[in-house]
Design a protein around this motif. Structure first.
Motif, mmCIF file in Angstrom:
data_model
loop_
_atom_site.group_PDB
_atom_site.id
_atom_site.type_symbol
_atom_site.label_atom_id
_atom_site.label_comp_id
_atom_site.label_asym_id
_atom_site.label_seq_id
_atom_site.Cartn_x
_atom_site.Cartn_y
_atom_site.Cartn_z
ATOM 1 N N GLU B 390 35.275 -5.344 34.084
ATOM 2 C CA GLU B 390 34.875 -6.287 33.030
ATOM 3 C C GLU B 390 36.112 -6.820 32.322
ATOM 4 N N GLY B 394 32.838 -8.597 28.683
ATOM 5 C CA GLY B 394 31.819 -7.982 29.528
ATOM 6 C C GLY B 394 31.456 -8.788 30.756
ATOM 7 N N ASN B 395 32.217 -9.855 31.042
ATOM 8 C CA ASN B 395 31.972 -10.597 32.278
ATOM 9 C C ASN B 395 32.484 -9.762 33.447
ATOM 10 N N ASN B 396 31.652 -9.617 34.482
ATOM 11 C CA ASN B 396 32.072 -8.905 35.704
ATOM 12 C C ASN B 396 32.630 -9.915 36.697
ATOM 13 N N LYS B 399 30.090 -12.385 37.995
ATOM 14 C CA LYS B 399 28.854 -12.235 37.218
ATOM 15 C C LYS B 399 29.165 -12.303 35.738
ATOM 16 N N PRO B 400 28.890 -13.429 35.110
ATOM 17 C CA PRO B 400 29.144 -13.497 33.671
ATOM 18 C C PRO B 400 28.217 -12.560 32.901
ATOM 19 N N PHE B 401 28.618 -12.201 31.689
ATOM 20 C CA PHE B 401 27.803 -11.300 30.874
ATOM 21 C C PHE B 401 26.429 -11.893 30.630
ATOM 22 N N GLU B 402 26.406 -13.182 30.318
ATOM 23 C CA GLU B 402 25.124 -13.871 30.162
ATOM 24 C C GLU B 402 24.908 -14.760 31.376
ATOM 25 N N VAL B 403 23.674 -14.887 31.774
ATOM 26 C CA VAL B 403 23.350 -15.779 32.886
ATOM 27 C C VAL B 403 22.449 -16.883 32.368
ATOM 28 N N ARG B 411 22.260 -12.961 40.155
ATOM 29 C CA ARG B 411 22.894 -11.726 39.725
ATOM 30 C C ARG B 411 23.170 -10.857 40.939
#
Lengths: 373, 425
Positions: B390, B394-396, B399-403, B411
């Motif tokens: 991250e 918190g973005n992976n 894969k962002p933290f929020e979608v 996801r």
């Protein structure tokens, strides 16, 4: 605590859906006798035949203990222990300040209360299991020679990476936030101290192989067009229609439902948000109960008291997808039980009563039964 | 001096008056204190040598605290003066704990009248050993607590006509050192400017800490000194590492801007363009029960939000030379999560095996270094990065933290790995 099962099991029995007969005789057949090792004791849940599931976060394991506490409770009873933390402190030879009660669960057979207690606040604290019978006197549950089985909760394997590499010591720890027993599985909600994600494992019981825990991630879309990860704080199984669901309260308080059958390895589960319960609030503990022929949820919270939540028409509930403004309540209606202040833990005592662990004046903790609202 | 109940003090006084008193170093002042009154008596007990306090009756019994024969670090209670007949009966009694407690109970005093009413006896084992009855507490005694052993001779088999009353002996467990030494050593992210949608802090301490009500000691204030209300996800389990020297502190997702529901009512915890102070107060106790040595503050500014997943293909890898143990270095365009970057980035040798070594982060978590335990081999290597890595928001990876549901971003749920090749020459 979370009483899981009893409501669901009663419902299933009422529906004529009985558990596989093979299980009934074999819950403890694979257990061994000895002294289970605990590094910590966290959430508790009772399964069948007085089997107590104890989550050991530090040990990354779930331990099933055959308590042998299977004598049915007789007659009407109530429970009231003022200063339970002080009484336990005396028993364990410590000051009350050094006693932390991490969970409360009621044995549905005997109605004895079980408490997961930490003697001490430091990393070398001693975990102990305390039982409170109808006489209100806490006693230590001796685990020196007991029948038990243990399931380890290993980190999920990583594709293509084998061995320890540079991981000489691993500071990662997965805190178990709730456990429950459902039919023949132990459900475990966990949260990492590194990745921000909620995991839910379903482990078959009796534990057959220790490494077959499965992990899923749950999302909910309660926030406008964005969905986000969030940790599950507490959950209960609940039948919606004839379909077993989990009702989960998240750390940021929406109440979310999803079918248990979707709990499959690697599955993406998107929960349906059925209630927004207000801001500046965290859920603490939840049970299901019946009153006057209807099902209700009872949810203890940090700052919004204990909520009695209706499940009327829950099967047709609309998913909340828009942001909730101006007070932050939407979805399943609920009422706040104003008289119940300071409730940290709760579990159902019998058909008419709940047992709560609540903070009293002067920092003392009281264990008491109250009529279900 | 702690305040104890009058009833306890009276009981002690009675017990000692009945039993007579005997001690070692504190024998004389205690005798004097009896004349002065029971309050002074207790004061003397507090000041006594914790190694041994004894209350010995004139005849025939005495009770004392003493080291356990098997472990001199453990203290036990010994009752002496029992007759051979009584010892033999006790040896054969096969009593349950409750029956032993009728004869000899040990109490951990809670320090106030209310709490000590109905105090339960401590758990422990009872044994007859040669000429004495010994009680060994099941749990180690807590530093600083006062323990009271009460022996009731009239509860002995065949002694119901004993008229001497109860005999007690008090033990004051030595307090721990009260010199505060533990400090906050670092708070990550270490940068002075953090994204508006920052997800978490790591608090590092120089020694193990204690748990329970920790959030009372953590405060977030804005540049005017105003306290931000409930900015953190307060989790009862408290997210410590196993030795309790690191705490993970998540920002409440509901207080991260452009995000979950409570935002509309209470506003974001952090806003771009403003300055904040994360303050740790010294009242927080460490694992030894001592407060922190000092308060700690981290002052930081808040910049724009970061909604972009980390892109390993943009990382700059600086290869080491073969035959050396020079560190491998990777520079990130933006800081990575301090804990995850050390745990989920691995190095694989030309045979695909993990290279052993030690990872570290520098330059405000923008540079990852890896020192191998053996010399580098010549040939193609890979950096293997788990996608669970991250950034500060918190973005992976991928894969962002929020979608944004309307954009249909899929996801990913597998804990997969991105591999970055590099050559060691």
């Amino acid at each position: 605590m979370k009483r899981i099962t009893q409501n669901i099991l009663l419902t299933l029995l009422a529906l004529g859906v009985v558990l596989p007969a093979a299980h009934a005789a074999n819950w403890t057949a694979d257990m061994k006798e000895g002294k289970p090792a605990f590094k910590s004791m966290g959430p508790l849940a009772f399964g069948p035949e007085g089997i107590l599931f104890v989550a050991d976060t530090k040990g990354a394991a779930i331990v099933a203990v055959a308590t042998g506490d299977t004598t049915p409770a007789s007659g009407a009873a109530s429970l009231k222990v003022e200063g339970i933390n002080q009484k336990i402190a005396g028993l364990l030879g410590a000051s009350a300040d050094q006693i932390l009660i991490d969970d409360l669960v009621i044995n549905p057979l005997s109605r004895n209360a079980y408490l997961a207690v930490s003697r001490g606040r430091s990393s070398d604290a001693t975990p102990v299991l305390i039982r409170v019978k109808a006489d209100g006197q806490p006693e230590l549950v001796a685990l020196d020679k007991t029948r038990f089985s243990r399931a380890e909760l290993p980190d999920a394997p990583v594709d293509g990476v084998v061995g320890q590499g540079n991981r000489t010591s691993n500071p990662r720890q997965e805190s178990i936030t709730d456990i429950a027993f459902f039919q023949d599985r132990v459900l475990i909600a966990g949260m990492s101290n590194e990745e921000f994600a909620s995991t839910l494992r379903a482990i078959p019981f009796p534990f057959k192989t220790v490494a077959n825990g499965t992990s899923v991630e749950i999302y909910h879309g309660a926030h406008g067009k964005f969905e986000t990860r969030s940790p599950v704080r507490t959950f209960v199984p609940f039948n919606i229609g004839n379909e077993p669901h989990l009702l989960a309260a998240y750390t940021c308080t929406p109440l979310v439902q999803f079918p248990i059958k979707e709990l499959k390895p690697g599955a993406k589960i998107k929960g349906k948000t059925i209630a927004e319960l207000g801001n500046r609030n965290r859920p603490l503990d939840m049970i299901v109960y019946q009153k006057d022929g209807k099902d209700y949820l009872l949810l203890a919270n940090t700052s919004r008291g204990v909520m009695k939540i209706s499940t009327d028409r829950i099967e047709n509930a609309d998913s909340i997808t828009d942001p909730v403004t101006g007070g932050g309540k939407k979805g399943q209606p609920y009422e706040t039980i104003e008289a119940w202040k300071g409730v940290d833990q709760l579990d159902r005592f019998d058909q008419q009563n709940v047992v709560v662990l609540r903070r009293g004046e002067g920092g003392s903790l009281n264990l008491e039964s109250l009529p279900l609202p | 001096m702690r305040i104890h109940s009058a009833s306890e003090i009276l009981e002690r006084q009675r017990a000692r008056q009945v039993a007579g008193l005997h001690g070692r170093r504190w024998c004389r002042p205690l005798q004097l204190s009896l004349v002065a009154g029971f309050v002074v008596l207790f004061s003397d007990v507090q000041a006594a040598d914790p190694a041994l306090t004894t209350s010995r009756p004139q005849q025939p019994f005495s009770v004392r605290w003493a080291s356990a024969p098997s472990d001199t670090n453990r203290v036990t209670v010994e009752v002496l003066g029992l007759s051979q007949a009584a010892l033999e009966k006790l040896r054969r009694a096969n009593w349950k704990t409750g029956q032993w407690q009728q004869v000899l109970s040990v109490y951990a005093e809670q320090g106030d009248l209310i709490a000590d009413v109905g105090l339960l006896p401590m758990l422990g084992s009872y044994r007859i050993q040669s000429e004495l009855l010994r009680f060994e507490p099941q749990f180690r005694l807590e530093p600083g607590l006062t323990y009271r052993a009460v022996f009731r001779p009239d509860q002995l088999p065949g002694q119901s006509d004993f008229r001497g009353g109860a005999i007690s002996a008090v033990y004051q467990a030595r307090s721990r050192a009260t010199n505060p030494t533990t400090v906050v050593t670092q708070i990550y992210p270490s940068a002075e400017v953090l994204p508006e949608n920052l997800l978490k802090f790591y608090l590092h301490f120089s020694a193990p800490m204690s748990r329970g009500r920790i959030y009372e000691h953590i405060h977030l204030r804005d540049e005017t000194g105003k306290v931000i209300e409930l900015p953190f996800l307060e989790i009862d389990e408290e997210l410590w590492n196993p030795d309790m020297t690191r705490l993970t502190l998540f920002i409440d997702p509901g207080r991260i801007k452009r995000e979950v529901r409570p935002l509309e009512d209470v506003g974001p915890a952090l806003e771009a363009g403003r300055q904040y102070t994360l303050a740790i107060d010294r009242a927080w106790k460490d694992g030894s029960g001592n407060a922190l040595k000092d308060d700690f503050q981290k002052v930081f500014k808040v910049g724009p939000p970061d909604r972009d997943p980390p892109e390993p293909e943009r990382w700059n890898i600086q290869s080491p030379k073969s035959g050396t143990r020079d560190p491998l270095s990777i520079t990130f365009p933006k800081p990575m999560d301090h804990a995850l970057a050390q745990r989920v980035i691995h190095v694989m040798d030309p045979d695909g095996r993990l290279v052993e070594g030690k990872a570290a982060l520098e330059n405000h978590e923008c540079r990852w270094t890896f020192a191998p335990t053996r010399n580098w081999r010549r040939g193609p290597h890979k950096v293997a990065v788990q996608t669970t890595l991250e950034d500060l928001a918190g973005n992976n990876i991928g894969k962002p933290f929020e979608v944004d549901l309307f954009e249909g971003v899929p996801r990913r749920f597998t804990n997969s790995v991105v591999k970055l090749p590099f050559a060691v020459r």
